[in-house]
Design a protein around this motif. Structure first.
Motif, PDB file in Angstrom:
ATOM      1  N   ALA A   1       0.836  -1.205   0.000  1.00 21.60           N
ATOM      2  CA  ALA A   1       0.000   0.000   0.000  1.00 21.60           C
ATOM      3  C   ALA A   1       0.871   1.254   0.000  1.00 21.60           C
ATOM      4  O   ALA A   1       0.591   2.216  -0.721  1.00 21.60           O
ATOM      5  N   LYS A   2       1.924   1.238   0.800  1.00 26.09           N
ATOM      6  CA  LYS A   2       2.841   2.384   0.827  1.00 26.09           C
ATOM      7  C   LYS A   2       3.540   2.534  -0.522  1.00 26.09           C
ATOM      8  O   LYS A   2       3.773   3.647  -0.987  1.00 26.09           O
ATOM      9  N   GLY A   3       3.865   1.418  -1.138  1.00 29.30           N
ATOM     10  CA  GLY A   3       4.478   1.461  -2.462  1.00 29.30           C
ATOM     11  C   GLY A   3       3.541   2.041  -3.499  1.00 29.30           C
ATOM     12  O   GLY A   3       3.943   2.847  -4.347  1.00 29.30           O
ATOM     13  N   LEU A   4       2.277   1.658  -3.427  1.00 33.66           N
ATOM     14  CA  LEU A   4       1.286   2.195  -4.357  1.00 33.66           C
ATOM     15  C   LEU A   4       1.143   3.699  -4.163  1.00 33.66           C
ATOM     16  O   LEU A   4       1.088   4.456  -5.137  1.00 33.66           O
ATOM     17  N   ASP A   5       1.110   4.139  -2.905  1.00 32.17           N
ATOM     18  CA  ASP A   5       1.041   5.578  -2.628  1.00 32.17           C
ATOM     19  C   ASP A   5       2.240   6.301  -3.238  1.00 32.17           C
ATOM     20  O   ASP A   5       2.097   7.361  -3.844  1.00 32.17           O
ATOM     21  N   LEU A   6       3.419   5.716  -3.071  1.00 29.83           N
ATOM     22  CA  LEU A   6       4.636   6.328  -3.601  1.00 29.83           C
ATOM     23  C   LEU A   6       4.601   6.390  -5.125  1.00 29.83           C
ATOM     24  O   LEU A   6       4.960   7.406  -5.721  1.00 29.83           O
ATOM     25  N   LEU A   7       4.149   5.318  -5.756  1.00 26.81           N
ATOM     26  CA  LEU A   7       4.076   5.303  -7.218  1.00 26.81           C
ATOM     27  C   LEU A   7       3.063   6.322  -7.736  1.00 26.81           C
ATOM     28  O   LEU A   7       3.253   6.898  -8.807  1.00 26.81           O
ATOM     29  N   LYS A   8       1.995   6.542  -6.986  1.00 24.47           N
ATOM     30  CA  LYS A   8       1.015   7.547  -7.392  1.00 24.47           C
ATOM     31  C   LYS A   8       1.607   8.948  -7.290  1.00 24.47           C
ATOM     32  O   LYS A   8       1.321   9.808  -8.114  1.00 24.47           O
ATOM     33  N   LEU A   9       2.431   9.176  -6.268  1.00 26.60           N
ATOM     34  CA  LEU A   9       3.056  10.487  -6.092  1.00 26.60           C
ATOM     35  C   LEU A   9       4.159  10.735  -7.111  1.00 26.60           C
ATOM     36  O   LEU A   9       4.333  11.848  -7.587  1.00 26.60           O
ATOM     37  N   ASP A  10       4.920   9.695  -7.428  1.00 21.00           N
ATOM     38  CA  ASP A  10       6.069   9.850  -8.315  1.00 21.00           C
ATOM     39  C   ASP A  10       6.169   8.658  -9.266  1.00 21.00           C
ATOM     40  O   ASP A  10       6.973   7.755  -9.055  1.00 21.00           O
ATOM     41  N   PRO A  11       5.343   8.653 -10.326  1.00 20.71           N
ATOM     42  CA  PRO A  11       5.354   7.521 -11.255  1.00 20.71           C
ATOM     43  C   PRO A  11       6.706   7.321 -11.940  1.00 20.71           C
ATOM     44  O   PRO A  11       7.025   6.225 -12.376  1.00 20.71           O
ATOM     45  N   GLN A  12       7.515   8.378 -12.023  1.00 27.08           N
ATOM     46  CA  GLN A  12       8.826   8.259 -12.663  1.00 27.08           C
ATOM     47  C   GLN A  12       9.763   7.360 -11.866  1.00 27.08           C
ATOM     48  O   GLN A  12      10.783   6.908 -12.370  1.00 27.08           O
ATOM     49  N   MET A  13       9.422   7.095 -10.615  1.00 23.75           N
ATOM     50  CA  MET A  13      10.242   6.240  -9.772  1.00 23.75           C
ATOM     51  C   MET A  13      10.293   4.813 -10.316  1.00 23.75           C
ATOM     52  O   MET A  13      11.193   4.045  -9.989  1.00 23.75           O
ATOM     53  N   VAL A  14       9.350   4.472 -11.171  1.00 23.34           N
ATOM     54  CA  VAL A  14       9.307   3.127 -11.746  1.00 23.34           C
ATOM     55  C   VAL A  14      10.620   2.808 -12.459  1.00 23.34           C
ATOM     56  O   VAL A  14      11.101   1.674 -12.410  1.00 23.34           O
ATOM     57  N   VAL A  15      11.224   3.807 -13.087  1.00 22.20           N
ATOM     58  CA  VAL A  15      12.486   3.589 -13.806  1.00 22.20           C
ATOM     59  C   VAL A  15      13.544   3.044 -12.846  1.00 22.20           C
ATOM     60  O   VAL A  15      14.193   2.031 -13.119  1.00 22.20           O
ATOM     61  N   GLY A  16      13.709   3.702 -11.718  1.00 18.80           N
ATOM     62  CA  GLY A  16      14.677   3.243 -10.729  1.00 18.80           C
ATOM     63  C   GLY A  16      14.328   1.876 -10.172  1.00 18.80           C
ATOM     64  O   GLY A  16      15.207   1.038  -9.945  1.00 18.80           O
TER      65      GLY A  16
END
Length: 153
Positions: free
Chosen positions: A99-114
Motif C-alpha cells: 500500500a505504501k508502495g502504491l502511494d509512492l508510485l502515485k506520487l512519483d510515477p517516474q520512480m518506476v524507472v529506478g
C-alpha cells in the motif's frame, strides 16, 4: 525509432539478459501498442494496468481456495501454530508495504524507472527473483521515510 521505442527495446533486451520474462513481455506488449499505432490506449493501460495486475495476482493466490486444495483445517491451523501466525503477520506487513508502495508510485510515477533498474540489478547480480514494482516501491517508501527521519527532513 523514437526514444520511447528505443527504451522499450532496451528493456526487452535487459529483461531477456536478466532472466526477467515479465519485464521483457511487458516491454514487448507496449512496443507492439506503439508500433501498431494504438497509443491512444496507453493512458488506460497506465491508469488501470496496476489494478488489473493486482487482480490477476489475487486470483492466482486464491485459486487453492477455489480448487479445494486448502481445506478448513489448514485455514484453522494458520491460527494455531507459530509458523501460521508468522505467515499471517508477514502477509499483513507485506500488504501494508505494498500500500505504501502504491502511494509512492502515485506520487512519483517516474520512480518506476529506478525500481525496474534496481530489480534488474537484483535479478542479475543478487540472483533475486522479480516480484514486481509494487513491493519494490513499498520497500523504497519505507527506506525513503527512514532516510528522511535520519536526515532530519
Amino acid at each position: 525509432m523514437m526514444t520511447g521505442e528505443l527504451i522499450l527495446v532496451g528493456l526487452i533486451v535487459i529483461g531477456l539478459i536478466g532472466r526477467s520474462p515479465i519485464i521483457a513481455t511487458a516491454a514487448c506488449v507496449l512496443l507492439a501498442v506503439k508500433l501498431l499505432h494504438l497509443s491512444r490506449f496507453l493512458p488506460s493501460i497506465e491508469r488501470r494496468g496496476l489494478e488489473l495486475g493486482l487482480l490477476f495476482l489475487t486470483l492466482s493466490v486464491l485459486v487453492p481456495f477455489a480448487s479445494g486444495k486448502v481445506q478448513m483445517k489448514e485455514l484453522i491451523a494458520a491460527f494455531n501454530t507459530w509458523p501460521g501466525w508468522l505467515a499471517l503477520i508477514g502477509g499483513a506487513v507485506a500488504a501494508y508495504m505494498n500500500a505504501k508502495g502504491l502511494d509512492l508510485l502515485k506520487l512519483d510515477p517516474q520512480m518506476v524507472v529506478g525500481l525496474v533498474i534496481g530489480s534488474i540489478f537484483g535479478i542479475i547480480f543478487l540472483r533475486g527473483i522479480p516480484v514486481g514494482p509494487l513491493m519494490a516501491a513499498g520497500i523504497t517508501a519505507i527506506l525513503y521515510k527512514l532516510f528522511k527521519l535520519m536526515s532530519g527532513g
